[in-house]
Design an enzyme around this catalytic site. Structure first.
Site, PDB file in Angstrom:
ATOM      1  N   GLY C 138       0.829  -1.203   0.000  1.00 45.09           N
ATOM      2  CA  GLY C 138       0.000   0.000   0.000  1.00 45.09           C
ATOM      3  C   GLY C 138       0.863   1.254   0.000  1.00 45.09           C
ATOM      4  O   GLY C 138       2.048   1.221   0.349  1.00 45.09           O
ATOM      5  N   CYS C 139       0.261   2.368  -0.361  1.00 48.60           N
ATOM      6  CA  CYS C 139       1.032   3.598  -0.498  1.00 48.60           C
ATOM      7  C   CYS C 139       1.515   4.098   0.863  1.00 48.60           C
ATOM      8  O   CYS C 139       2.707   4.388   1.040  1.00 48.60           O
ATOM      9  CB  CYS C 139       0.210   4.653  -1.221  1.00 48.60           C
ATOM     10  N   TYR C 140       0.618   4.193   1.825  1.00 53.20           N
ATOM     11  CA  TYR C 140       1.035   4.661   3.152  1.00 53.20           C
ATOM     12  C   TYR C 140       2.050   3.696   3.791  1.00 53.20           C
ATOM     13  O   TYR C 140       3.068   4.133   4.329  1.00 53.20           O
ATOM     14  CB  TYR C 140      -0.168   4.825   4.078  1.00 53.20           C
ATOM     15  N   GLU C 302       6.973  10.204  -0.759  1.00 51.69           N
ATOM     16  CA  GLU C 302       6.981   9.364  -1.961  1.00 51.69           C
ATOM     17  C   GLU C 302       5.820   9.805  -2.841  1.00 51.69           C
ATOM     18  O   GLU C 302       4.952  10.556  -2.407  1.00 51.69           O
ATOM     19  CB  GLU C 302       6.781   7.885  -1.587  1.00 51.69           C
TER      20      GLU C 302
END
Lengths: 330, 330, 330, 330
Positions: C138-140, C302
């Protein structure tokens, strides 16, 4: 009149115009809000829309006590709005309709719609004072008509007028659509209604015709979507029959002398910032250099939700009920 | 040619065009960056400007090894750029000047400036291949000229062309100015250079004259500032001598057949999103409805930093050095 | 390997991650796109999503030739994605699943899901090389885990870690929702998933547990929605067991030596601009002044669509197929 | 009192706080603006700052008739503001100083500065009523102190409080700086003042100490810059000595009962939109799930220019002059 003399209702308080209207009415010294409707948020407090509103719950339109109001604002979708305007009139209320339904007289509309007055106070103030039904002008037409009126009245226009307009996204409504997502709109800019086909054009032409002593000038209109919340700026190029004498802006100064909501820029040009959150239309005029036939560049700015919708609606209410025209408007 | 065959230098790498140029050059398979200058950031790594750049330190222009380069890009302020272009030419390098200094031939400029070729490949590709000095076109003129060329060449234009343009803020440069602060620009939109007085106008007129078999059409140009980083969209209204036969867009399709960076929209209209971060110009054409004399609406979009500056500069470099024209350009 | 050696398919190319993935794959020297699916846009050209993509039409997932691919990316909604991942595995393809379905091992999932490797190359590179099924992080979690790993491994954390995160709107998907409209998001900022209840938390905890030699540190995570397109920034406060000796950032430098996509900031702190449109995670570390017990502040940034989704997916692909890990990634 | 009973002057009307202050004062029923200063715009009409302001010209501070005012607002740069506050006091006016100069009592400041009352009405209302010199609180401290006061007073806090804050750009002032350009700020987000070193921290600590019956809790504060005009949101994590009984928000409800500008959210969490252009602080509280030691998450939002600056200044003015506290504030 005492404090709460005008009892008003708002049909369709959940959209951007409706919310702006509730906010303006909530701070209006002579108005009491009797009801406000929202089909999707019925039951929720009106304060969820506007923190300074009175303690009321939103209701469905079908439950709205139309008969208890002196005036009713219709902020419903185009098409549906007229139907409710008729019911409100039957219930005895004066009506200000913010949709486009009644703005252009059409033979196929019912008899009662003929009484609608086009609610642009700078042009039709006296008729508005006596009106019981107002067709509140569209956002783009408000700026365009006010920008062009001094030239149209004097028959100074020689050829097609090109109206290049740009509007913030609140003009496109609050329904969830992919093309209105932040991720699609931010950092973007685009024309829509290309080829001179936008539905606001008929309204502009109709009003310009009414002002023209002879043949009305042709209008070319192209709107664009700006990545901002609110505000409209129109950059208009007008071929002239002959060079104007003196300062061009003097024509606007003459026609709009004493108007509380017209700001003429004698230097600089208006930007959205000059008008956003006000009921003002700001106008600047410049001669176009370097062309053989005379041409004017007129730039007009307004807030699409205020002068282009809810603010003008309250300006009309003020006129209809004998309240100072600028009450609760900046 | 082997990998690092073209040795290039960048004068003025710190502005938005310069930074974009460094990024494009850094991924170019046939280019080696010899130096990049910045008066304010001299001594800092070039990678502070572009993470994928080679390991070099920024230097002052006065320290730049002009003589070690095959080609030098001048991204200096207008006025100063020409001076450095001359020095770079004297040092033996081919020069691509991104300023406006050399775009319009002027009698008061030194002899050597006469050799400058206007670097718009879609119009002047062959001359660019043989050029040693390129005047890289301005951002607004690039879109306008490409949008109008098919009509100008065929002498189809009947009267003043109104070019309504809007640009992202990177077009206004990177120097700190109050009117470019986020708090001033966001949620705003305004015209500037009103009255047809913008400095890019002479460049547009000059190129349009060069294309016109007879008298060149008059141009009216008004730029606006958009609250976006990058991208230009021009909405152009063109009065025609007569109705066009067939699809209007076919004229552009004919003139730009095989062009790698011209995108013609046969349906829909381009928005900034369609061109940002590419070297493309997207063009759509529509007949204007409801006016008696025929009129076309041409909409053109590009990225002001790419096709309007650094990308076109590299396209010119590719042509001048016999590299595939699209190398490192999307 | 020759040019088009890895045949890939993309299930769910229409969302923001899917579009980014198509763009990265389109410029990948070793990849050929066999199909890309979109239920709503089936039949339209893939180039409507990405101008530089090959000439293919989008198809429905049900029509996708799963069996013709070496690797298939699943960018479908959480829940649905796993089902298609299973079909793609059955058709013989290696699978990289960008949903959250397979990221946390769960007893109630089918047997075949146990083979999924968590695709964070900086932690699990060797296992990824040999994997046939990847759960793309996942991104987080990507930013949080990479920011915390050096402290977790060394058992330096004394108490609850507070991860304050903010993400651009593309993280919330492309389905039309009112709360994601430009008019709602622009000029706003808010927390969501308050009270430490966000669904990404389990994934973070699971990975942190895997790294911790002993008891894993507690995590408190609160995400916020930013009015930007893309980018995640996490500001993390970590109570330490004892003061660190030397420069704190040296721990990260030691653990991430040679990592192509980790940027350590020894001065300044990363902002979104430093990482957007790259596959990099930028990390800075500062001692917290003025508190009695030692505490570190770690800031990690990011691009949620690149290192947080599509870029990392291609990084995993590169590892799985023996291609240079940075191919087509910046 | 009649209409124009309080004669006020504004030193430093050209910045964002000063402009907001002029706008609030211009609509204040009990205030007359005697002068407003701007060194850079002296001679220009005050209406260039605020269209609804009275017809005055901006003057230089040196020309300001300090002695004709009942109250003077100092919105000058930190450092310079105190000097002018002294002059205004000597001229006999009550002073509200919006700089940070007088917020923290310091031994090295002149004797007269000791009379300054910290102008946070929710904590110091009675002292403000009697004050002649007000240190108007900073934007970040206003939200943080009001968010934490109920916990501090009750000695419920067990360890370092982490205050993660984000502010719109108007908090950074109106001087042209590159890092505040639209092209730098839009689409970006970053922390500043990292490592717990921000100058607002001393002010927070000072006020929190004053509230704490015993030892004051430690504070960790990290501000971030948001790409929005205005608004501050603080996400605060507070380790507790023990679990709270009942609804946590009840503590705030008890302490702030009857406060006109505190909005407690019993469901949902505040976003900037809930407070922008109002003088309100909105607060929500949530228990942090999944950690062994009890922890609260407090979220507080305000408009940095209103409750965080100009609005609070007028709230203080209203208290000092016996005007209803909410006059001209929403």
């Amino acid at each position: 009149m005492n404090g709460y003399s005008i009892r008003v209702g708002v049909l369709g308080a959940g959209g951007y115009s409706g919310r702006e209207l509730v906010a303006i009415l909530a701070r209006h010294a002579r108005v009491g809000i009797v009801f406000a409707t929202s089909e999707s948020d019925a039951g929720r407090p009106l304060r969820s829309i506007c923190a300074s509103a009175p303690e009321l719950s939103l209701v469905r339109a079908a439950e709205a006590p139309l008969g208890e109001c002196d005036a009713i604002f219709c902020c419903l979708p185009h098409g549906e709005s007229m139907r409710w305007a008729g019911r409100a009139r039957n219930a005895g209320a004066k009506v200000i309709d913010l949709s486009s339904d009644l703005r252009v007289v059409r033979a196929d509309l019912p008899e009662w719609t003929r009484t609608a007055v086009y609610g642009l106070p700078e042009l039709h103030r006296e008729r508005i004072r006596g009106a019981e039904l107002i067709a509140n002008p569209g956002c783009y037409p408000t700026a365009a008509i006010l920008a062009l009126a001094p030239l149209v009245r004097r028959e100074l226009i020689a050829g097609p007028v090109v109206i290049n307009a740009a509007s913030g996204v609140t003009g496109a409504g609050r329904s969830p659509k992919r093309e209105l997502l932040f991720a699609e709109v931010a950092e973007d800019y685009r024309a829509y209604g290309t080829g001179n086909t936008h539905r606001h054009l008929a309204e502009m032409k109709d009003q310009v015709s009414g002002l023209a002593p002879g043949e009305a000038p042709e209008l070319v209109f192209v709107p664009h979507l700006l990545p901002v919340h609110r505000g409209i700026l129109e950059t208009i190029h007008v071929p002239l029959r002959s060079e104007l004498n003196g300062e061009a802006i003097d024509l606007w100064a003459e026609d709009y002398a004493g108007e509380p909501f017209i700001d003429l820029f004698r230097e600089g040009t208006p930007s959205l910032r000059d008008v956003v959150r006000t009921n003002r239309v700001a106008i600047a005029v410049a001669r176009v250099d370097g062309v053989r036939s005379p041409m004017l560049q007129v730039i007009a700015a307004e807030d699409n939700l205020v002068k282009g919708a809810a603010g003008q609606a309250v300006q009309n209410l003020n006129l209809m009920f004998g309240v100072p025209e600028t009450e609760s408007l900046a």
